[in-house]
Design an enzyme around this catalytic site. Structure first.
Site, mmCIF file in Angstrom:
data_model
loop_
_atom_site.group_PDB
_atom_site.id
_atom_site.type_symbol
_atom_site.label_atom_id
_atom_site.label_comp_id
_atom_site.label_asym_id
_atom_site.label_seq_id
_atom_site.Cartn_x
_atom_site.Cartn_y
_atom_site.Cartn_z
ATOM 1 N N LYS A 1 0.877 -1.178 0.000
ATOM 2 C CA LYS A 1 0.000 0.000 0.000
ATOM 3 C C LYS A 1 0.908 1.219 0.000
ATOM 4 C CE LYS A 1 -3.367 2.961 0.543
ATOM 5 N NZ LYS A 1 -2.542 4.194 0.450
ATOM 6 N N THR B 1 0.096 8.048 -0.936
ATOM 7 C CA THR B 1 -0.522 8.744 -2.073
ATOM 8 C C THR B 1 0.541 9.500 -2.855
ATOM 9 O OG1 THR B 1 -2.634 8.938 -0.923
ATOM 10 C CG2 THR B 1 -2.246 10.442 -2.758
ATOM 11 N N GLU C 1 8.764 2.140 11.875
ATOM 12 C CA GLU C 1 9.631 3.302 12.084
ATOM 13 C C GLU C 1 8.748 4.525 11.939
ATOM 14 O OE1 GLU C 1 11.175 6.590 11.399
ATOM 15 O OE2 GLU C 1 11.883 5.734 9.509
ATOM 16 N N CYS D 1 13.263 11.173 8.234
ATOM 17 C CA CYS D 1 13.147 10.765 9.640
ATOM 18 C C CYS D 1 14.479 10.915 10.358
ATOM 19 C CB CYS D 1 12.654 9.325 9.733
ATOM 20 S SG CYS D 1 10.970 9.096 9.145
ATOM 21 N N THR D 2 15.569 10.747 9.626
ATOM 22 C CA THR D 2 16.897 10.830 10.227
ATOM 23 C C THR D 2 17.541 12.197 10.039
ATOM 24 O OG1 THR D 2 17.846 9.883 8.214
ATOM 25 C CG2 THR D 2 17.373 8.359 10.019
#
Length: 498
Positions: free
Chosen positions: A194, A197, A266, A300-301
């Site tokens: 999935k 978008t 995560e 994210c990092t």
């Protein structure tokens, strides 16, 4: 000239709407509806994807369950061969997939190409590693435990979980799809993807590369649509045996609904950069700019807060500002360093954090500037803990600096966060760096470098609200399998013979 949806990819496009993939075929949804994907740069609809129904999800799950049984019986070397083929096709067609990344998520052109190539390399490495990991078992004899004779042999091996649901994020829709697809398939699982978008069309092109490689019908599915329609339906589906999710706090809601299904998650971070007085300031400033502003901070990092000793703060801020002034701001097609953030709502959220900091007295090292989704790089100095940006993840090109007077103060701020993904330390004293690393409540600590995910075979994990489980190629393969044991019972202890 547009490359997406042309050539070998022509069959994934139905008029102006991209098809979804299930049971080995590219299909148009019976819903008759589509979901618009807005180009972050133009803020106009760039692509459309199918709005799949719950019944179509059911059929994809049914096909996956059937295909998985046969795939699990496929010799390991054959699984690896098909994955290597998919990786080669993926790299061969990097241009159209990279084009999608540029138009869907405003990723700079050179970085978009690199992501696709990296994804191909990841899939190939996964195939190699999977053959090694899954080709080994374990033998345990009974007399190693007190009170037992050697009359039992326990043979343990790894077997697939079944159907893996993979949900990658918008910022790395190819690489973080590959990091889930590869381990799932080499381990003998089926996979339902999935995609986000924003990034869905890149993911559909990527899935077509796996289709062209010759994976069995039904083994891989890619369903698109609105989260409100199929999101919970997917994550709570009884046919799902494992969920691998990368994204935001939606993952917390998923984890509460998943029941007994194994999870790999995560969920973001507020990665702190602690700078000590003995640090190499040129190295520090270069890594703050790279770590905080690459891909407009939408990682994210990314460095999310700089905790710097007061005595060197002025010098570091000056060096960072000089580097920020040289960054190219503009559209991703021009390989700009700073490109538009992914959605207008994201830009509005970032602006809210900036305005809160302004009202509470932060020092603006640059003038705040925004045009549509494009936000110019901004360093905020003298940020205090009462400001939202000291704790919240902006996911944009805005970076707060908090001045500290002791190492303990920096560690305390880092550990007070509800996140715990990564952190970094800059110092020439390796002994002190190790002590601070041990004290920081994060999944990974980088010493003398900005936080980063990768190389892709490194372990990658978060503590607290940053996630569940561990990623990295080996860890992902292990997570997507379970241990099966067979015990051989002998009529008499085996060492009595001979």
């Amino acid at each position: 000239m547009a490359l997406a949806g042309t050539g070998v990819f022509a069959e994934i496009l139905d008029g102006e709407v991209y098809r979804y993939y299930a049971d080995g075929e590219w299909r148009t949804s019976a819903s008759g509806k589509s979901v618009a994907i807005v180009n972050p740069t133009t803020r106009k609809t760039q692509y459309r994807v199918q709005a799949c129904t719950q019944e179509e999800v059911n059929k994809a799950m049914d096909a996956a369950k059937v295909a998985q049984k046969a795939w699990a019986r496929t010799p390991l070397w054959k699984r690896a061969d098909v994955l290597h083929k998919a990786a080669a096709i993926l790299k061969e067609h990097k241009a159209p997939i990279a084009e999608c990344l540029v138009k869907e998520i405003a990723k700079p052109a050179k970085d978009a190409v690199s992501e696709v190539v990296r994804s191909g390399d990841l899939v190939s490495y996964t195939a190699e590693e999977g053959v090694r990991i899954l080709g080994e078992g374990k033998l345990v004899v009974s007399d190693s435990f007190p009170g037992n004779e050697r009359n039992k042999y326990c043979l343990s091996s790894k077997i697939p979980l079944g159907v893996v649901l993979a949900i990658p994020p918008f910022n790395y829709p190819a690489n973080l799809a590959g990091s889930k697809i590869g381990p799932a398939l080499i381990a003998g699982n089926a996979l339902v993807l999935k995609p986000p978008t924003q990034g869905a069309v890149a993911a559909l092109h990527m899935v077509h590369c796996f289709h062209l490689a010759g994976f069995p019908k039904g083994l891989i599915s890619c369903v698109t649509g609105k989260g409100s329609e199929i999101g919970d339906f997917l994550t709570m589906h009884p046919g799902v045996n494992c969920i691998s999710f990368t994204g935001g706090d939606t993952g917390i809601a998923i984890s509460k609904k998943a029941g007994m299904v194994p999870l790999q998650m995560e969920l973001g971070g507020k990665d702190a950069c602690i700078v000590l007085e003995d640090a190499d300031l040129d190295l520090v400033s270069a890594n703050i700019v790279k770590g905080g502003f690459s891909y407009s901070g939408q990682r994210c990092t990314a460095v999310k807060v700089v905790l710097i000793m007061e005595s060197i703060a002025d010098a570091v801020v000056q060096k960072v500002n000089a580097k920020l002034a040289k960054l190219k701001v503009g559209p991703p097609e021009d390989d700009s360093d700073i490109t538009p953030v992914v959605t207008e709502s994201s830009a509005n959220f970032i602006e809210g954090l900036v305005m809160d900091a302004k009202e509470k007295g932060a020092t603006f090292c640059q003038e705040y500037r925004r045009e549509g989704n494009l936000i110019w790089p901004l360093l905020l100095d003298h940020v205090r803990p009462d400001m939202r940006i000291a704790w919240e993840e902006p996911f944009g090109p805005v970076l707060p600096v908090i001045r500290i007077n002791s190492v303990e103060e920096g560690i305390h701020h880092c550990n007070a966060s509800n996140f715990g993904l990564q952190g970094c330390i800059f110092t020439r004293d390796i002994n002190k760096a190790i002590l601070i690393s041990d004290a920081m409540e994060t999944g990974t600590v980088q010493i003398n470098s900005a936080p980063a995910r990768g190389p892709d075979h490194f372990s990658f994990q978060g503590l607290k609200d940053s996630g569940i489980g561990s990623q990295g190629i080996t860890n992902s393969i292990n997570m997507m399998t379970k241990v099966k044991s067979t015990v051989i019972n002998l009529p008499s202890p085996s060492y009595t013979m001979g």
